[in-house]
Motif scaffolding. Structure first.
Motif, short mmCIF file in Angstrom:
data_model
loop_
_atom_site.label_atom_id
_atom_site.label_comp_id
_atom_site.label_asym_id
_atom_site.label_seq_id
_atom_site.Cartn_x
_atom_site.Cartn_y
_atom_site.Cartn_z
N LYS A 55 2.44 -3.33 -11.17
CA LYS A 55 2.21 -1.97 -11.62
C LYS A 55 1.43 -1.87 -12.92
O LYS A 55 1.89 -1.32 -13.91
N LEU A 58 -0.23 -3.61 -7.37
CA LEU A 58 0.90 -2.89 -6.80
C LEU A 58 2.23 -3.52 -7.20
O LEU A 58 3.23 -2.85 -7.40
N LYS A 70 -0.60 9.70 -9.47
CA LYS A 70 0.63 8.99 -9.11
C LYS A 70 0.88 7.79 -9.99
O LYS A 70 2.01 7.38 -10.21
N LEU A 92 -2.39 11.91 -4.95
CA LEU A 92 -2.96 10.75 -5.63
C LEU A 92 -3.82 11.14 -6.83
O LEU A 92 -3.84 10.45 -7.85
N GLU A 106 -8.02 -2.19 3.19
CA GLU A 106 -6.63 -1.97 2.82
C GLU A 106 -6.53 -0.65 2.05
O GLU A 106 -7.02 -0.53 0.92
N VAL A 107 -5.92 0.36 2.65
CA VAL A 107 -5.92 1.70 2.05
C VAL A 107 -5.16 1.72 0.73
O VAL A 107 -5.52 2.42 -0.21
N SER A 108 -4.14 0.91 0.63
CA SER A 108 -3.33 0.94 -0.58
C SER A 108 -4.01 0.22 -1.75
O SER A 108 -3.51 0.24 -2.86
N TYR A 109 -5.15 -0.38 -1.45
CA TYR A 109 -5.85 -1.12 -2.50
C TYR A 109 -6.63 -0.14 -3.37
O TYR A 109 -7.60 0.46 -2.93
N LEU A 110 -6.20 0.06 -4.57
CA LEU A 110 -6.84 1.02 -5.46
C LEU A 110 -7.74 0.27 -6.43
O LEU A 110 -7.27 -0.48 -7.28
#
Ligand SMILES: *[C@@H]1O[C@H](CO)[C@@H](O)[C@H](O)[C@H]1NC(C)=O
Ligand SMILES: *[C@@H]1O[C@H](CO)[C@@H](O)[C@H](O)[C@H]1NC(C)=O
Ligand SMILES: *[C@@H]1O[C@H](CO)[C@@H](O)[C@H](O)[C@H]1NC(C)=O
Ligand SMILES: *[C@@H]1O[C@H](CO)[C@@H](O)[C@H](O)[C@H]1NC(C)=O
Ligand SMILES: *[C@@H]1O[C@H](CO)[C@@H](O)[C@H](O)[C@H]1NC(C)=O
Ligand SMILES: *[C@@H]1O[C@H](CO)[C@@H](O)[C@H](O)[C@H]1NC(C)=O
Ligand SMILES: *[C@@H]1O[C@H](CO)[C@@H](O)[C@H](O)[C@H]1NC(C)=O
Ligand SMILES: *[C@@H]1O[C@H](CO)[C@@H](O)[C@H](O)[C@H]1NC(C)=O
Ligand SMILES: *[C@@H]1O[C@H](CO)[C@@H](O)[C@H](O)[C@H]1NC(C)=O
Length: 816
Positions: A281, A278, A69, A47, A256-260
């Motif tokens: 993009k 997400l 990424k 990442l 939420e781990v995918s929340y950047l």
């Protein structure tokens, strides 16, 4: 910001055989496994990347960490912010003393982790959280003990990433802060910083140098109450914790781990929160501050109030005025506002003998509370009390999460939000609170009118006895006075009002003779008069004892002049001369409703249709006063027999007053007992009037079969017996109107319920009466069901609770 330097960065493991030997993957730096420009390492999950880069617009080389990424929005962390490598000779490695260092081609150390405890075989590792850590290897070869001796998360740049700790040592006041870059091309430390201030009530500050630039508002355990967006957007993300040795920190993490997403202070001082969309993009900005001028700390100065929807955005809190008028009018608001009149405490401190009324509070909803809140353990119900009892308390607020907050001294950085925020109560002298919603307009108007009247007074005194007009009076538009008045002002504020001369009115009323007296209201007598041109008028001569000052008189005049409704008596003009204040109304030849309603013969003229129309007319008159007229007005003296009701200009829609102006028998309990009036107290009076009209009985002089019951009591009794039509005036032929009459009595009872909040609004009443609401609610027991044996309601206030005389001819109740 997508880094062009990125394309120049390659994973370049010069000593790749060591990598194979000592580590799994390219996420570490050791003495032998160093990175050399343009080399980099990647966290094990791929990442984040750490390596050399050049900011946009610069050729200097820095070591930083950014997203790998996905396209990087910015560089989260920069090591050698102050000392870039001038060429591409830079190296990041572990030095002999075990520190992580950056050196140039000349082996000069430009940056060091600078910890003394590292052993020789230390290593640095880039974790998947974006944290770069320095590990001390145990020198005891029989164990694998490692200890973290340094981490980039504890030496942050301009970005707060998830799990980073913005911390402050409450003992030493040492802080881990975010610091902005100097410019987009220069990562060295810029003027903006973000700190966590846990002392008192925790809060986040954004600084410009040493000047506070923006504040988050107090922490309430879940969100910062000065960021309304927080409640909805990232609730529960943040938490506050205790660290070692007296540090307190603020951190956040997303479930939420995918929340950047992260927080980043730009070189221009904007603190923003980008997040990675997400689906589409790209980086979106979730939130940023300062977003408007009102976000800037103390924009409107002490006691100023910032509202982006207003122009100008700054105003003084009610009861305050600009400290430096000239600066203020030029849009330099920083000096703020000062209190216009003394608080009770100040009056006492100042040795004033006129201590006057207790201070009260101005309620401001949906605001950012001012800075320097002091927390108190008081519960909600005690918060106000505590503030009121302490002279140094300037305001208070209660938030369920924070508890009781109060403020001393200057109130600074109050702004309006369109939603969210907190309700703030600002201490004010009672005199300021009794002002109107449209206070400034009224004052402006009153001042103008006062000026006008005095000018005219002087003018007429001058021309005294020059000539007399046989007309209605002196029109304001009279040529000789026009210049003096200023056309616009007289037009705006006085509309068609006529200024009458005292001698003219005296002549019209036979010198205010008793024979011409129509009745006595709370504010003086009302006389019938006939002008020289034959026009009939009613003159209300305000008694000097009424205590009504010129100001009040003018207010009333201004207000009434704006109220023109066919169901209300028209004000024709006024007169203010030689201490006399008179209001001139149109004369209503039909006299008051009471002369019909309570007269055994005349009341037969009032069939149900007529009565219903009258009820409906009163409703609409009241609705006009409450809702439609430009100034919201509370009638306060609605009854069947006295129509020149005093209309209070300059009052809140719910306010306390020591002067009770209503008429006993029609006053709502909260008004009669406590002097609190509101639209709902008018509704109460209306309810009484309605029941009087339906029953043909007077609430005030009730001596019917059941001596112990008032009209309201009787109505309630019949209601409970399910026999409401028994209340109807026997002179009405009920016939087909039974349902309508029942409905009206039901409404009357709803209006006279004891508690103001139970009573319907006048607009609801109209819908109810006109059968637009199906299934009326059942009323609670009305107030004053027992017959009062004294005319005094127990109030010792200065009051005018008189039965008004029976012959008053003016009425607002006449359907016309
Ligand atoms: C780099 O800087 C130039 C000029 O300052 C600007 O036009 C360009 O948008 C910047 N690029 C990025 C990715 O920020
Ligand atoms: C390293 O730390 C010491 C004290 O801990 C300080 O005096 C020195 O200036 C620091 N060196 C660098 C390069 O930051
Ligand atoms: C190394 O660690 C082992 C096991 O913990 C211990 O018994 C030994 O004394 C240590 N040796 C040194 C030199 O510290
Ligand atoms: C030390 O680490 C190596 C490799 O990670 C492992 O194989 C070894 O068992 C560890 N030794 C001890 C004493 O934990
Ligand atoms: C980061 O480390 C440098 C050098 O060790 C130090 O001068 C600086 O104050 C640190 N920054 C923060 C935010 O702690
Ligand atoms: C920050 O402070 C400096 C110096 O006081 C000032 O020149 C600058 O305008 C300020 N920046 C902002 C965004 O207010
Ligand atoms: C605004 O007023 C303050 C004093 O109240 C003064 O110091 C400041 O320079 C003024 N600012 C501007 C932009 O005129
Ligand atoms: C006290 O009264 C004097 C004179 O009336 C006034 O000038 C002064 O401002 C007052 N003090 C305070 C604290 O307002
Ligand atoms: C009033 O408030 C101040 C400031 O918080 C406090 O020091 C003082 O003790 C309070 N006084 C009383 C009487 O509660």
């Amino acid at each position: 910001m997508i880094l062009p330097g990125k394309v120049r960065i390659f994973s370049l493991f010069i000593f790749s055989h060591y990598a194979v030997k000592f580590c799994v993957g390219g996420d570490v730096i050791t003495a032998s496994e160093y990175i050399q420009d343009p080399g980099s390492i990647i966290s094990s999950g791929g990442l984040y990347r750490l390596g050399f880069f050049s900011p946009n617009g610069s050729t200097n080389r820095y070591v930083g960490i950014w997203h790998d990424k996905i396209p990087a929005y910015n560089v989260f962390w920069v090591a050698n912010r102050e000392k870039p490598v001038a060429d591409s000779s830079g190296v990041m490695t572990i030095s002999d003393d075990g520190n992580l260092v950056i050196m140039n081609g000349k082996k000069e150390v430009l940056w060091s982790s600078n910890v003394s405890t590292s052993g020789a075989n230390a290593k640095a590792q880039l974790l998947d959280s974006g944290n770069l850590i320095l590990l001390k290897q145990s020198s005891n070869t029989s164990t694998n003990d490692t200890a973290m001796v340094w981490e980039s998360f504890q030496n942050m740049s301009d970005t707060l990433m998830a799990k980073m700790k913005l911390s402050t040592n409450v003992r030493t006041n040492e802080k881990q802060v975010l610091t902005s870059w100097k410019s987009p091309s220069d990562p060295s430390i810029g003027s903006f910083s973000v700190s966590f201030e846990p002392l008192n009530i925790p809060e986040v500050f954004l600084w410009n140098g040493s000047t506070l630039y923006w504040r988050s508002g107090p922490w309430n355990g879940k969100v910062f109450i000065g960021i309304p967006q927080m409640a909805s957007v990232y609730l529960d993300g943040f938490s506050i914790g205790d660290g070692e040795e007296g540090t307190v920190y603020l951190t956040y993490n997303f479930a939420e781990v995918s929340y950047l997403s992260y927080f980043f202070v730009k070189s221009n001082g904007v603190l923003l929160q980008p997040y990675w969309d997400l689906k589409f993009k790209y980086w979106r900005i979730d939130w940023s501050t300062p977003d408007s001028d009102c976000d800037v700390y103390g924009k409107c100065g002490p006691f100023g109030f910032c509202d982006t929807k207003k122009s100008p955005i700054c105003s003084c809190l009610r009861g305050f005025q600009p400290k430096r008028v000239e600066e203020w009018s030029r849009g330099n608001w920083s000096s703020g506002c000062i209190q216009r009149s003394l608080l009770q405490c100040d009056r006492i401190k100042n040795g004033s003998t006129k201590v006057g009324k207790m201070d009260g509070f101005l309620k401001l909803e949906n605001v950012k509370v001012p800075n320097y809140a002091i927390w108190s353990s008081s519960l909600e119900d005690k918060c106000r009390e505590q503030c009121l009892s302490n002279c140094s308390c300037a305001a208070y607020a209660y938030d369920a999460g924070v508890g009781c907050m109060y403020w001393r001294g200057d109130l600074i950085d109050i702004r309006k939000f369109s939603y969210g925020g907190t309700t703030l109560f600002v201490r004010l002298p009672r005199s300021e609170l009794e002002g109107k919603r449209d206070l400034r307009a009224i004052i402006a108007a009153a001042v103008v009118v006062a000026t006008v009247i005095f000018s005219i007074g002087t003018f007429f005194a001058w021309k005294k006895s020059k000539k007399r007009r046989g007309k209605d009076g002196e029109q304001f538009s009279e040529a000789s006075t026009e210049n003096m008045l200023g056309k616009s002002l007289s037009k705006v504020y006085l509309q068609e009002l006529v200024l009458y001369k005292l001698e003219e009115l005296a002549a019209a009323t036979s010198n205010f003779s008793d024979a011409n007296k129509l009745g006595e209201g709370g504010f003086g007598a009302v006389y019938r008069g006939r002008l020289l041109n034959g026009k009939e008028i009613a003159v209300k001569r305000l008694s000097r004892a009424s205590g009504q000052g010129l100001q009040e008189f003018i207010n009333e005049m201004v207000v009434i002049s704006k109220v023109q409704h066919r169901n209300l008596v028209r004000l024709l003009g006024c007169c203010a001369e030689q201490d006399e204040k008179l209001l001139i109304y149109e004369f209503m030849p039909n006299k008051g409703l009471d002369t019909f309603l309570f007269d055994p013969l005349k009341r037969e003229q009032l069939d149900w249709r007529r009565r219903f129309n009258i009820i409906d007319g009163i409703c609409r008159g009241l609705l006009y006063l409450h809702r439609d007229s430009r100034l919201r007005i509370i009638h306060r003296d609605l009854k069947t027999n006295f129509g020149t009701a005093r209309i209070f200009g300059g009052k809140e829609d719910q306010a306390d007053t020591l002067r009770v102006v209503g008429t006993y028998g029609y006053m709502a309990p909260e008004y009669a007992m406590e002097g609190r009036f509101s639209e709902k107290s008018d509704v109460f009076s209306f309810g009484v009037v309605l029941l009087e009209i339906v029953s043909g009985r007077q609430n005030t002089s009730f001596n019917e079969e059941d001596q112990s019951l008032s009209l309201l009591g009787l109505a309630w009794k019949y209601w409970e017996e399910d026999n409401v039509l028994a209340l109807a005036d026997p002179k009405i032929s009920v016939g087909p109107f039974g349902v309508e009459i029942t409905r009206c009595i039901n409404v009357g009872l709803l209006c006279t319920q004891e508690f103001a909040q139970d009573r319907p609004t006048i607009s609801t009443v109209i819908s109810m009466i006109n059968n637009e609401i199906v299934g009326l609610p059942s009323p609670n027991k009305p107030a004053f069901t027992e017959r009062q044996t004294t005319t005094d309601t127990g109030s010792s206030r200065q009051s005018q609770k008189k039965y008004s005389a029976n012959h008053v001819t003016l009425t607002s109740l006449e359907g016309r």
